[in-house]
Design an enzyme around this catalytic site. Structure first.
Site, PDB file in Angstrom:
ATOM      1  N   TRP A 115       0.691  -1.292   0.048  1.00  0.00           N
ATOM      2  CA  TRP A 115       0.110  -0.165   0.176  1.00  0.00           C
ATOM      3  C   TRP A 115       0.979   1.263  -0.062  1.00  0.00           C
ATOM      4  O   TRP A 115       0.347   2.357  -0.466  1.00  0.00           O
ATOM      5  CB  TRP A 115      -1.020   0.076   1.112  1.00  0.00           C
ATOM      6  CG  TRP A 115      -0.228  -0.294   2.559  1.00  0.00           C
ATOM      7  CD1 TRP A 115      -0.163  -1.401   3.079  1.00  0.00           C
ATOM      8  CD2 TRP A 115       0.712   0.642   3.409  1.00  0.00           C
ATOM      9  NE1 TRP A 115       0.601  -1.616   4.397  1.00  0.00           N
ATOM     10  CE2 TRP A 115       1.112  -0.030   4.311  1.00  0.00           C
ATOM     11  CE3 TRP A 115       1.027   2.030   3.303  1.00  0.00           C
ATOM     12  CZ2 TRP A 115       1.761   0.443   5.556  1.00  0.00           C
ATOM     13  CZ3 TRP A 115       1.799   2.548   4.145  1.00  0.00           C
ATOM     14  CH2 TRP A 115       2.044   1.929   5.254  1.00  0.00           C
ATOM     15  N   PRO A 156      -4.210  -5.689  -5.268  1.00  0.00           N
ATOM     16  CA  PRO A 156      -3.422  -4.919  -4.318  1.00  0.00           C
ATOM     17  C   PRO A 156      -3.804  -4.960  -2.900  1.00  0.00           C
ATOM     18  O   PRO A 156      -4.738  -5.700  -2.478  1.00  0.00           O
ATOM     19  CB  PRO A 156      -4.078  -3.357  -5.114  1.00  0.00           C
ATOM     20  CG  PRO A 156      -5.550  -4.180  -5.466  1.00  0.00           C
ATOM     21  CD  PRO A 156      -5.243  -5.519  -5.864  1.00  0.00           C
ATOM     22  N   GLY A 172       6.391  -6.651  -0.484  1.00  0.00           N
ATOM     23  CA  GLY A 172       6.075  -6.843   0.711  1.00  0.00           C
ATOM     24  C   GLY A 172       7.054  -7.145   1.683  1.00  0.00           C
ATOM     25  O   GLY A 172       8.222  -6.791   1.524  1.00  0.00           O
ATOM     26  N   SER A 173       6.624  -7.442   2.843  1.00  0.00           N
ATOM     27  CA  SER A 173       7.505  -7.811   4.022  1.00  0.00           C
ATOM     28  C   SER A 173       8.386  -9.106   3.828  1.00  0.00           C
ATOM     29  O   SER A 173       7.834 -10.128   2.811  1.00  0.00           O
ATOM     30  CB  SER A 173       6.764  -7.981   5.261  1.00  0.00           C
ATOM     31  OG  SER A 173       5.862  -9.312   5.272  1.00  0.00           O
ATOM     32  N   GLU A 230      10.317  -8.190  -3.953  1.00  0.00           N
ATOM     33  CA  GLU A 230      10.983  -7.053  -3.297  1.00  0.00           C
ATOM     34  C   GLU A 230      10.237  -6.811  -2.162  1.00  0.00           C
ATOM     35  O   GLU A 230       9.406  -6.526  -1.682  1.00  0.00           O
ATOM     36  CB  GLU A 230      10.743  -5.716  -4.178  1.00  0.00           C
ATOM     37  CG  GLU A 230      11.369  -4.557  -3.857  1.00  0.00           C
ATOM     38  CD  GLU A 230      10.844  -3.463  -3.185  1.00  0.00           C
ATOM     39  OE1 GLU A 230      10.935  -3.261  -2.091  1.00  0.00           O
ATOM     40  OE2 GLU A 230      10.069  -2.785  -3.916  1.00  0.00           O
ATOM     41  N   LEU A 231      11.292  -7.280  -1.062  1.00  0.00           N
ATOM     42  CA  LEU A 231      10.846  -7.613   0.364  1.00  0.00           C
ATOM     43  C   LEU A 231      11.419  -6.420   1.120  1.00  0.00           C
ATOM     44  O   LEU A 231      11.988  -5.161   0.662  1.00  0.00           O
ATOM     45  CB  LEU A 231      11.407  -8.897   0.799  1.00  0.00           C
ATOM     46  CG  LEU A 231      11.006 -10.089   0.014  1.00  0.00           C
ATOM     47  CD1 LEU A 231      11.646 -11.296   0.489  1.00  0.00           C
ATOM     48  CD2 LEU A 231       9.644  -9.945  -0.168  1.00  0.00           C
ATOM     49  N   GLU A 256      13.209  -3.037  10.886  1.00  0.00           N
ATOM     50  CA  GLU A 256      12.808  -2.021   9.935  1.00  0.00           C
ATOM     51  C   GLU A 256      11.612  -1.536  10.660  1.00  0.00           C
ATOM     52  O   GLU A 256      10.596  -1.885  10.890  1.00  0.00           O
ATOM     53  CB  GLU A 256      12.198  -2.314   8.598  1.00  0.00           C
ATOM     54  CG  GLU A 256      11.753  -1.378   7.634  1.00  0.00           C
ATOM     55  CD  GLU A 256      11.282  -1.960   6.467  1.00  0.00           C
ATOM     56  OE1 GLU A 256      11.497  -1.423   5.356  1.00  0.00           O
ATOM     57  OE2 GLU A 256      10.828  -3.117   6.212  1.00  0.00           O
ATOM     58  N   GLU A 293      13.041  -4.878 -10.555  1.00  0.00           N
ATOM     59  CA  GLU A 293      11.902  -4.110 -11.107  1.00  0.00           C
ATOM     60  C   GLU A 293      12.696  -2.845 -11.852  1.00  0.00           C
ATOM     61  O   GLU A 293      13.468  -2.284 -11.160  1.00  0.00           O
ATOM     62  CB  GLU A 293      10.795  -3.805 -10.224  1.00  0.00           C
ATOM     63  CG  GLU A 293      10.121  -4.768  -9.897  1.00  0.00           C
ATOM     64  CD  GLU A 293       8.987  -4.754  -8.680  1.00  0.00           C
ATOM     65  OE1 GLU A 293       8.776  -3.555  -8.056  1.00  0.00           O
ATOM     66  OE2 GLU A 293       7.828  -5.375  -8.871  1.00  0.00           O
TER      67      GLU A 293
END
Length: 479
Positions: free
Chosen positions: A150, A175, A227-228, A249-250, A382, A459
């Site tokens: 998000w 999404p 995401g995580s 892509e974490l 994080e 990406e």
């Protein structure tokens, strides 16, 4: 159609409701309901898969030049909706409206870039040593399932949709349930641009009602997740069951090394700008600040001043420069990290709590901490929030070792006036992306992604489309 609420997109048709009860989207500024979204489930997933299966042969056969034309039309349709998309983004995640159009522009660049990539899907021909020709041909990997977070609700889907379409793959997008209207507007632009039915579909709703069905589907040959790290590990295990290709892509926990030979005050301004952007909810946000001991006072003074100059407020107010966190759970986590750091000896230089003039919304003051020990949770986990923990170093080797002390490797940054130190930092920092005297590392024309627990695949750039292709070799020999 004129979009003013979220829709699912299945088989080329927008749907306002499903058989399940619609889900609310909460305004992070007011904690009130913004709008309701369709809640897709197993039935909608199967229907979308059926349409994607039917669309795959024709779409994969469309010449890359023609797919490129459609991608460029998507970019122009996005431009026509720029203000509407920005307003939806600002409402759904709480980013200041003055900053929201920038993300829409970045997403438009993704479609323009991959339009060119679609036109360049040539393959190659190699003369065989045994006679004949060896023909290397790129082919679409198949149906793609794309799961986006998000925090960048326009650019993240665009980074997945654009290369999938360019490569000739139908794509089903799920999404985050926090940003359905933003995604609906992107889908509307794609349909208006001429994307055929079944080639792009959007399934709104809860992850648990949608994702497992897509992961079990044999015909889904690739997944792309932003995401995580825990979610990424779970999906990787599920993907192994049907041997799906994965782009991940974490999580990240980006370090910043500030050397005494840099322009320290200018570095502090950049650090504050990018730390508090989107209330710190950025995967490549600078999160751990290692400042050379002799200049830490100067750095802190300037960074605190920049933090205090931010105007915290409603995202739709054009004067607001930092909005709330998007989720209540996110704010709760950040507050816990601040409390832990203070308990371990850190000092709050500014901020540290909820603003007194805000009794609604998920607001948290921009916060700067000093004297933060390496064992504080915020130096290990994080934060994904507006908190800047600052500590010091004496030698560059020590700074690099501590910067590399987490399992994450998405982005890393450094500030120095020395070319030799810049080279050493670039080589020594373990990350997929390194910024030297700059935080500008995300571009449509360059690869974006991390290493280690921050994921795999890229990406953006010419490398990204390769993750959406199979490579076929044909040995063409005549008797």
């Amino acid at each position: 159609m004129s979009v003013d609420q979220p829709y699912a997109l299945i088989g080329g048709a927008f749907r306002k409701k499903t058989q399940q009860e619609s889900l609310p989207v909460i305004d992070p500024c007011t904690e009130e309901v913004l709008w309701l979204q369709p809640a897709c489930g197993a039935a909608e997933v199967e229907e979308a898969l059926e349409y994607a299966r039917a669309a795959l042969p024709a779409w994969s056969a469309v010449h890359g030049w023609e797919r490129g034309k459609i991608l460029r039309r998507i970019a122009r349709e996005m431009e026509a909706r720029r203000s509407a998309i920005a307003r939806a983004l600002s409402a759904e995640i709480g980013r200041p409206i003055s900053q929201s159009e920038g993300e829409v522009n970045a997403a438009i660049e993704q479609f323009d870039w991959f339009a060119g990539e679609a036109e360049r899907l040539f393959g190659e021909t190699i003369r065989s040593r045994q006679g004949g020709r060896l023909i290397v041909t790129p082919e679409p990997v198949g149906i793609v399932a794309a799961f986006s977070a998000w925090n960048f609700p326009v650019n993240l889907p665009a980074r997945k949709i654009a290369p999938a379409l360019a490569a000739g793959c139908p794509v089903i997008v799920r999404p985050s349930e926090q940003v359905p209207l933003t995604t609906t507007l992107i889908a509307e632009a794609c349909v208006s641009a001429g994307v055929p039915a079944g080639v792009l579909q959007v399934l709104t709703g809860r992850a648990n009602d949608i994702v497992p069905h897509l992961m079990r589907a044999e015909e889904v040959r690739k997944i792309s997740l932003t995401g995580s790290t825990p979610v990424g590990k779970m999906l990787l295990a599920q993907a192994a069951e049907t041997v799906k290709r994965c782009s991940m892509e974490l999580g990240g926990h980006s370090p910043v090394v500030v050397c005494a030979d840099s322009d320290v005050e200018a570095a502090a301004v950049q650090c504050a700008t990018f730390k508090f952007r989107n209330a710190g909810q950025v995967c490549i946000a600078p999160n751990r600040f290692y400042v050379e001991e002799s200049v830490v006072g100067k750095f802190l003074e300037k960074m605190v001043a920049e933090a205090r100059a931010l105007k915290l407020g409603d995202s739709r107010d054009p004067d607001t420069t930092m909005g709330p966190l998007t989720l209540a759970s996110g704010r709760n986590k950040v507050e816990g990290l601040i409390a832990d750091a203070v308990q371990r000896g850190a000092r709050i230089e500014t901020g540290g709590g909820r603003p007194e003039d805000r009794n609604k919304g998920f607001f948290l003051e921009p916060t700067v901490l000093s004297n933060v020990p390496d064992d504080a949770r915020i130096m290990i986990e994080e934060p994904f929030g507006p908190v800047a923990p600052v500590t010091t170093f004496r030698t560059l080797d020590d700074a690099i070792a501590r910067a590399n002390s987490t399992p994450y490797g998405l982005a890393a940054y450094a500030f120095t006036g020395s070319a030799a130190k810049a080279e050493k930092l670039s080589a020594g920092l373990r990350a997929g992306m390194v910024g030297i005297n700059s935080f500008l590392i995300a571009h449509a024309e360059t690869p974006f992604g991390g290493v280690d627990h921050s994921g795999m695949g890229r990406e953006g750039g010419r490398q990204a489309i390769q993750d959406y292709q199979n490579i076929k070799l044909t040995n063409m020999t005549w008797a």
